[in-house]
Each structure stands twice: as structure tokens, then as C-alpha cells.
Design a protein around this motif. Structure first.
Motif, PDB file in Angstrom:
ATOM      1  N   MET A 203       9.080  26.493 -12.902  1.00  0.00           N
ATOM      2  CA  MET A 203       9.305  25.215 -13.572  1.00  0.00           C
ATOM      3  C   MET A 203      10.607  25.217 -14.367  1.00  0.00           C
ATOM      4  SD  MET A 203       7.038  23.000 -12.708  1.00  0.00           S
ATOM      5  CE  MET A 203       7.185  23.743 -11.073  1.00  0.00           C
ATOM      6  N   ALA A 204      10.970  26.364 -14.930  1.00  0.00           N
ATOM      7  CA  ALA A 204      12.244  26.445 -15.657  1.00  0.00           C
ATOM      8  C   ALA A 204      13.417  26.252 -14.704  1.00  0.00           C
ATOM      9  CB  ALA A 204      12.348  27.789 -16.375  1.00  0.00           C
ATOM     10  N   PRO A 213      14.406  16.685 -19.296  1.00  0.00           N
ATOM     11  CA  PRO A 213      14.597  16.778 -20.748  1.00  0.00           C
ATOM     12  C   PRO A 213      13.744  17.901 -21.334  1.00  0.00           C
ATOM     13  CG  PRO A 213      13.306  14.831 -20.169  1.00  0.00           C
ATOM     14  CD  PRO A 213      13.803  15.410 -18.886  1.00  0.00           C
ATOM     15  N   ARG A 214      14.176  18.395 -22.467  1.00  0.00           N
ATOM     16  CA  ARG A 214      13.489  19.530 -23.089  1.00  0.00           C
ATOM     17  C   ARG A 214      12.020  19.225 -23.363  1.00  0.00           C
ATOM     18  NH1 ARG A 214      16.631  22.173 -27.981  1.00  0.00           N
ATOM     19  NH2 ARG A 214      18.103  22.361 -26.231  1.00  0.00           N
ATOM     20  N   ALA A 215      11.730  17.999 -23.750  1.00  0.00           N
ATOM     21  CA  ALA A 215      10.343  17.640 -24.065  1.00  0.00           C
ATOM     22  C   ALA A 215       9.456  17.739 -22.825  1.00  0.00           C
ATOM     23  CB  ALA A 215      10.286  16.230 -24.640  1.00  0.00           C
ATOM     24  N   ARG A 216       9.985  17.329 -21.688  1.00  0.00           N
ATOM     25  CA  ARG A 216       9.188  17.400 -20.463  1.00  0.00           C
ATOM     26  C   ARG A 216       8.943  18.851 -20.067  1.00  0.00           C
ATOM     27  NH1 ARG A 216      10.463  14.955 -14.423  1.00  0.00           N
ATOM     28  NH2 ARG A 216       8.292  14.837 -13.778  1.00  0.00           N
ATOM     29  N   SER A 217       9.974  19.667 -20.158  1.00  0.00           N
ATOM     30  CA  SER A 217       9.816  21.085 -19.829  1.00  0.00           C
ATOM     31  C   SER A 217       8.804  21.748 -20.757  1.00  0.00           C
ATOM     32  CB  SER A 217      11.168  21.797 -19.924  1.00  0.00           C
ATOM     33  OG  SER A 217      12.058  21.318 -18.931  1.00  0.00           O
ATOM     34  N   ALA A 218       8.850  21.374 -22.026  1.00  0.00           N
ATOM     35  CA  ALA A 218       7.907  21.943 -22.990  1.00  0.00           C
ATOM     36  C   ALA A 218       6.480  21.514 -22.666  1.00  0.00           C
ATOM     37  CB  ALA A 218       8.282  21.515 -24.406  1.00  0.00           C
ATOM     38  N   LEU A 219       6.314  20.269 -22.242  1.00  0.00           N
ATOM     39  CA  LEU A 219       4.985  19.777 -21.884  1.00  0.00           C
ATOM     40  C   LEU A 219       4.438  20.527 -20.672  1.00  0.00           C
ATOM     41  CD1 LEU A 219       2.714  17.709 -22.325  1.00  0.00           C
ATOM     42  CD2 LEU A 219       3.988  16.122 -20.851  1.00  0.00           C
ATOM     43  N   ALA A 226      -2.033  26.450 -20.950  1.00  0.00           N
ATOM     44  CA  ALA A 226      -3.420  25.993 -21.083  1.00  0.00           C
ATOM     45  C   ALA A 226      -4.250  26.424 -19.873  1.00  0.00           C
ATOM     46  CB  ALA A 226      -3.459  24.474 -21.239  1.00  0.00           C
ATOM     47  N   VAL A 227      -3.666  26.322 -18.684  1.00  0.00           N
ATOM     48  CA  VAL A 227      -4.365  26.775 -17.476  1.00  0.00           C
ATOM     49  C   VAL A 227      -4.652  28.269 -17.573  1.00  0.00           C
ATOM     50  CG1 VAL A 227      -4.118  27.176 -14.993  1.00  0.00           C
ATOM     51  CG2 VAL A 227      -3.489  24.957 -15.970  1.00  0.00           C
TER      52      VAL A 227
END
Length: 262
Positions: A203-204, A213-219, A226-227
Motif C-alpha cells: 500500500m505504501a 494523500p497522507r490521510a488516505r494512506s494512514a487510513l 486492525a485486520v
């Protein structure tokens, strides 16, 4: 809205990310093909009946590698280098999961314990592969370019998983049950950790290519963690259960050819 389908669609729609996705997949499948071919050649005499099934498993994996390469060629793309942090099969081997490549390169017959190790490793990794392909099949079975490939690979992965269940149950009845359960547990706990790390790395890299955007990558990273938390708590247990499959003798025949992907 961020969903598995929209995420895959974005990766598929971009040539650079699609080439990386297919290159990672092709590399892993080709490695699996080599491993199975070597295991088939080194099967101990007491398990000689497994050799053609293991060879069939390897032939399927080689076919999958060719399919992913063909999907790239169809779009005029060439394979790209696979980042080391996304190399799932290499990282599993480094963690001591499955049979070491040095062992497979030698010309000494394997032991029954080695076969247990191989089948337990395959039971865990084929569970992951079957689940991933089922997800792709759910969302892209009707895709004009990917649909046929996804359905073919998904069916093969289901066969591989069924074969692992059946052969491990046979070996358990032969007195190897304790070793099988111990090996399955060790493989599963290592696999979920490596799958988390590889997922984060993939994903990175995709985020860099697609300019997320950084927020999407963080999400996305939070979702991957979580998985892993769920898998570490309870989800790993699905990877160690053994049940007689509906598909019996799933690898008992020759590999299904795919001449259109040659």
C-alpha cells in the motif's frame, strides 16, 4: 467511499500500479512453481503417490505467473522490479516457514516430516490465496480483461486448499497429528505477521505511485493493523482447522491449460 473494490479499481486503472501489482503476483506464483517442482522431485518413497499432485500444484503456480505476465503484455507493459519488502514468499522463507530453499536445491530425498512441513505451510498460504482471489472474483469476475484470469486462478487456489486439507488429514490419521497442529500454528502466526508487513509495504508503494494523500494512506494502514489485530486474536484459527473438503482428490488430474496466456 473507500472500499476494496474502489481500491483495486484504482490500482488496475493506472499502468504503473497495475504493472507493480502483476509483477508482485507473478513473482510469487513463479517462486511457488519452482518450490513445488523441487518438492515433487524429492518426495520420499513412502509418499511417492504425492509427487504428481505436488507437480500439478507447481504447474498451476507457473501458469498463474504466466497469466499475470500476459495481463501486463496485453496492456503493453513490462514486468517491474519487485520491492523486497513486498516479496511475501521470500519473507516467509526468511522467517523459517516452509522448506528452506537450500534444502530444496540439494538432491537429497525429503522426509515425511518435510512433507508435513510443506503441506502445513501450503495449508496456511493457500487459505490466504483463496481468500484474496475470492475477493477479486467477487468484484472483477465480469471485468473484460481480468475476469477470466481471476476465475481461473481462484478455482485453482480452491483446489490447492482442498488438496492440503485432504492430505494433512491423511497424515494425521497416520500418526502425525501433533506435528501437523504444531506446524500449522507456527506457520499461521508467522504468516499473519508477514502478510501485515507486506500489505503495509504494498500500500505504501501504491500510494507513492498513485499520489494518495497522507490521510488516505494512514487510513489504509490503520485498516491493515486492525485486520492483523483480529487475526492475531482469533482469525488465525481458521488457518489451522482441518476439514475433509467437498472437492476430493482436487489435484488428481493434469493441470488445466491456459493457452491464451502462454
Amino acid at each position: 467511499m473507500l472500499s476494496a473494490k474502489s481500491l483495486f479499481q484504482e490500482i488496475i486503472d493506472n499502468d504503473e500500479s497495475f504493472a507493480l501489482f502483476c509483477s508482485i503476483a507473478a513473482g510469487g506464483e513463479s517462486q511457488g512453481g519452482w518450490e513445488n517442482a523441487r518438492i515433487a522431485a524429492l518426495v520420499p518413497q513412502s509418499e511417492h503417490h504425492l509427487a504428481p499432485k505436488i507437480a500439478r500444484h507447481g504447474a498451476d503456480e507457473d501458469k498463474h505467473g504466466r497469466i499475470f505476465n500476459a495481463l501486463m503484455r496485453k496492456r503493453g507493459l513490462a514486468p517491474v522490479p519487485v520491492p523486497r519488502d513486498t516479496d511475501y514468499t521470500m519473507l516467509l522463507e526468511r522467517a523459517g516457514i516452509g522448506l528452506a530453499h537450500d534444502r530444496l536445491r540439494a538432491d537429497h530425498p525429503l522426509t515425511v516430516h518435510d512433507i508435513v512441513t510443506y503441506l502445513a505451510h501450503s495449508r496456511v498460504t493457500e487459505q490466504r490465496a483463496a481468500e484474496q482471489m475470492e475477493l477479486l472474483r467477487k468484484h472483477f469476475a465480469g471485468h473484460p480483461d481480468l475476469g477470466r484470469a481471476v476465475k481461473m486462478i481462484s478455482n485453482d487456489e480452491d483446489n490447492h486448499l482442498a488438496y492440503c486439507h485432504e492430505e494433512l488429514l491423511r497424515l494425521a490419521r497416520a500418526g502425525h497429528g501433533r506435528a501437523i497442529q504444531q506446524t500449522l500454528r507456527r506457520c499461521a502466526l508467522a504468516e499473519i505477521r508477514i502478510y501485515r508487513d507486506v500489505s503495509l509495504a504494498v500500500m505504501a508503494h501504491m500510494g507513492d505511485i498513485l499520489g494518495w494523500p497522507r490521510a488516505r494512506s494512514a487510513l489504509l494502514a490503520a485498516g491493515i493493523h486492525a485486520v492483523y489485530a483480529w487475526e492475531r486474536f482469533a482469525g488465525w484459527r481458521r488457518m489451522v482447522r482441518l476439514e475433509m473438503p467437498e472437492r476430493r482428490d482436487a489435484l488428481g488430474g493434469p493441470a488445466v491449460p491456459a493457452p491464451e496466456y502462454a
